[in-house]
Each structure stands twice: as C-alpha cells, then as structure tokens.
Design a protein around this motif. Structure first.
Motif, PDB file in Angstrom:
ATOM      1  N   VAL A 181      -1.410   4.877   4.255  1.00 13.50           N
ATOM      2  CA  VAL A 181      -0.791   6.185   4.023  1.00 13.50           C
ATOM      3  C   VAL A 181       0.395   6.349   4.971  1.00 13.50           C
ATOM      4  O   VAL A 181       0.214   6.644   6.155  1.00 13.50           O
ATOM      5  CB  VAL A 181      -1.807   7.341   4.235  1.00 13.50           C
ATOM      6  CG1 VAL A 181      -1.136   8.684   4.037  1.00 13.50           C
ATOM      7  CG2 VAL A 181      -2.996   7.178   3.305  1.00 13.50           C
ATOM      8  N   THR A 211       2.258   7.610  11.043  1.00 14.13           N
ATOM      9  CA  THR A 211       0.928   7.074  10.760  1.00 14.13           C
ATOM     10  C   THR A 211       0.516   6.068  11.832  1.00 14.13           C
ATOM     11  O   THR A 211       1.277   5.152  12.145  1.00 14.13           O
ATOM     12  CB  THR A 211       0.905   6.376   9.386  1.00 14.13           C
ATOM     13  OG1 THR A 211       1.481   7.236   8.423  1.00 14.13           O
ATOM     14  CG2 THR A 211      -0.515   6.023   8.980  1.00 14.13           C
ATOM     15  N   CYS A 229       3.572  -0.512   5.933  1.00 17.74           N
ATOM     16  CA  CYS A 229       2.778  -0.169   4.736  1.00 17.74           C
ATOM     17  C   CYS A 229       1.504  -0.989   4.654  1.00 17.74           C
ATOM     18  O   CYS A 229       0.479  -0.500   4.186  1.00 17.74           O
ATOM     19  CB  CYS A 229       3.588  -0.432   3.464  1.00 17.74           C
ATOM     20  SG  CYS A 229       4.888   0.729   3.156  1.00 17.74           S
ATOM     21  N   LYS A 236       0.893  -1.153   0.000  1.00 18.88           N
ATOM     22  CA  LYS A 236       0.000   0.000   0.000  1.00 18.88           C
ATOM     23  C   LYS A 236       0.935   1.208   0.000  1.00 18.88           C
ATOM     24  O   LYS A 236       1.920   1.239   0.725  1.00 18.88           O
ATOM     25  CB  LYS A 236      -0.871   0.007   1.251  1.00 18.88           C
ATOM     26  CG  LYS A 236      -1.890  -1.103   1.263  1.00 18.88           C
ATOM     27  CD  LYS A 236      -2.746  -0.985   2.498  1.00 18.88           C
ATOM     28  CE  LYS A 236      -3.848  -1.999   2.489  1.00 18.88           C
ATOM     29  NZ  LYS A 236      -4.769  -1.795   3.609  1.00 18.88           N
ATOM     30  N   TRP A 237       0.629   2.186  -0.827  1.00 18.31           N
ATOM     31  CA  TRP A 237       1.500   3.351  -0.927  1.00 18.31           C
ATOM     32  C   TRP A 237       0.662   4.529  -1.397  1.00 18.31           C
ATOM     33  O   TRP A 237      -0.129   4.383  -2.321  1.00 18.31           O
ATOM     34  CB  TRP A 237       2.646   3.074  -1.920  1.00 18.31           C
ATOM     35  CG  TRP A 237       3.813   3.990  -1.763  1.00 18.31           C
ATOM     36  CD1 TRP A 237       4.126   5.055  -2.552  1.00 18.31           C
ATOM     37  CD2 TRP A 237       4.813   3.939  -0.752  1.00 18.31           C
ATOM     38  NE1 TRP A 237       5.265   5.665  -2.103  1.00 18.31           N
ATOM     39  CE2 TRP A 237       5.704   4.993  -0.983  1.00 18.31           C
ATOM     40  CE3 TRP A 237       5.041   3.102   0.340  1.00 18.31           C
ATOM     41  CZ2 TRP A 237       6.807   5.229  -0.175  1.00 18.31           C
ATOM     42  CZ3 TRP A 237       6.136   3.346   1.133  1.00 18.31           C
ATOM     43  CH2 TRP A 237       7.003   4.403   0.865  1.00 18.31           C
ATOM     44  N   ILE A 238       0.859   5.661  -0.796  1.00 20.68           N
ATOM     45  CA  ILE A 238       0.085   6.837  -1.157  1.00 20.68           C
ATOM     46  C   ILE A 238       0.278   7.162  -2.637  1.00 20.68           C
ATOM     47  O   ILE A 238       1.383   7.122  -3.154  1.00 20.68           O
ATOM     48  CB  ILE A 238       0.458   8.052  -0.259  1.00 20.68           C
ATOM     49  CG1 ILE A 238      -0.504   9.209  -0.459  1.00 20.68           C
ATOM     50  CG2 ILE A 238       1.854   8.505  -0.492  1.00 20.68           C
ATOM     51  CD1 ILE A 238      -1.775   9.060   0.269  1.00 20.68           C
ATOM     52  N   ARG A 294       3.137   8.337   6.474  1.00 14.89           N
ATOM     53  CA  ARG A 294       3.452   9.772   6.619  1.00 14.89           C
ATOM     54  C   ARG A 294       4.666   9.931   7.520  1.00 14.89           C
ATOM     55  O   ARG A 294       4.856   9.163   8.469  1.00 14.89           O
ATOM     56  CB  ARG A 294       2.276  10.514   7.249  1.00 14.89           C
ATOM     57  CG  ARG A 294       1.069  10.625   6.377  1.00 14.89           C
ATOM     58  CD  ARG A 294       0.015  11.499   7.045  1.00 14.89           C
ATOM     59  NE  ARG A 294      -0.352  10.985   8.351  1.00 14.89           N
ATOM     60  CZ  ARG A 294      -1.521  10.424   8.641  1.00 14.89           C
ATOM     61  NH1 ARG A 294      -2.428  10.296   7.723  1.00 14.89           N
ATOM     62  NH2 ARG A 294      -1.773   9.989   9.853  1.00 14.89           N
ATOM     63  N   GLY A 350      -5.058   3.367   6.503  1.00 14.52           N
ATOM     64  CA  GLY A 350      -5.323   3.716   5.116  1.00 14.52           C
ATOM     65  C   GLY A 350      -4.163   3.483   4.159  1.00 14.52           C
ATOM     66  O   GLY A 350      -4.214   3.908   3.014  1.00 14.52           O
TER      67      GLY A 350
END
Length: 177
Positions: free
Chosen positions: A135, A147, A128, A23-25, A137, A133
C-alpha cells in the motif's frame, strides 16, 4: 451480478499471469482473469486510463493498448518494462541486494528518502514490492511517500526477473502515457 449483466456474452478463457508485477492499492490481480473473460473477442484497442498495477491489461495481453496514469514514476516503470526490461530487472536487483546486504528497514528508508527527494520509477518499483502490504501512501501535507517497510521478505531478484520476462511479452502491444 455478472451473470445478470453478461448472460448473452460468450466468455473466453483467459490465462492468468503467474504473478503480479507491481503491488498497488486496489489492484485487480485476483479478479483480472474473470474481468478479462467478459471483454469482446475482437477489440480494436484496449484503454486502461488508471493503470496502477496493470492487472487487467497484463491479463488481456492485447495486441493494441493504451495504458495511462497521471503518476509519472508509475508510467516510467511501465515504459521501462516495455522498452528496456533488463533495466527494470536491474533496478529491482540493485535495491534488493542493498537491502539483503544491510539492515532491511534502514535500506528501505534510504530508497524511500531517495524517492521522496526525486520521485522516480526505479525507487517506486522497489518500494511497491517491499512496502507494508503493498500500500503506497503519500502524506497530504508534503506529498512524500510514507508507507513503512513491510514485514515480509521481498520477492527474490530471480523471481522478479521471471515476472518481468512474462509481463514484457504481455505488454508488447501497449503504449504507456
């Protein structure tokens, strides 16, 4: 808009991945098959300068590719996927089992503290997949990952293993720097 830009291009069918590895923004996982469909049929080499989740690279599964990013722990994940996929699976499984056997948020915070003390791919991989979400940070003041833990149940090690097996084949022709 694509129709206007690419009307004269012949589109190809591109098989989507069965699931995202990371998962990665800003990842393009949902749109990767459509993006990849417009790439030329014959390319000598595919370049992905801002690798992130590698969604387009993984969907294309090119025979010759260069994936790069300035974030060393992220590149460590991709190199390990290509060179030692069982190690990548173990990184995730070990952290998942600690979380499953303990208090979810407390275990997540231990991994986050480990990462913030010494940034590394093993911790980043788990963060991750489990952070809120997806995300990741980082605080501007000290660069620490900030996060919180997500409310969702992280994907099981068995499901993650299947993703690693699939993605390992998809990145076989890639070099990561």
């Amino acid at each position: 808009m694509q129709g206007v830009l690419f009307d004269e291009c012949e589109r190809r069918e591109v098989a989507p991945t069965k699931g995202q590895l990371l998962k990665w923004i800003g990842n393009k996982q949902r749109f990767a098959p459509e993006i990849a469909a417009y790439f030329p049929w014959k390319s000598r080499k595919y370049f992905e300068p801002f690798l992130g989740s590698g969604a387009v690279l993984g969907t294309l599964a090119p025979q010759d590719a260069l994936g790069s990013d300035a974030f060393a722990p992220l590149i460590e994940i991709w190199k390990t996927l290509k060179e030692r996929p069982k190690t990548l699976q173990a990184w995730y499984r070990d952290r998942w089992q600690a979380m499953a056997g303990g208090e979810k948020v407390a275990e997540y915070e231990k991994v986050k503290a480990s990462f913030n003390h010494a940034p590394n791919g093993a911790d980043l991989l788990f963060l991750c997949r489990t952070c809120y979400g997806g995300v990741v940070r980082f605080r501007q003041a000290d660069g620490a990952m900030s996060t919180p833990c997500g409310p969702h149940a992280p994907v099981s090690p068995a499901a993650f293993d299947r993703r690693v097996d699939e993605w390992h084949g998809r990145v076989a022709g890639a070099e990561f720097v």
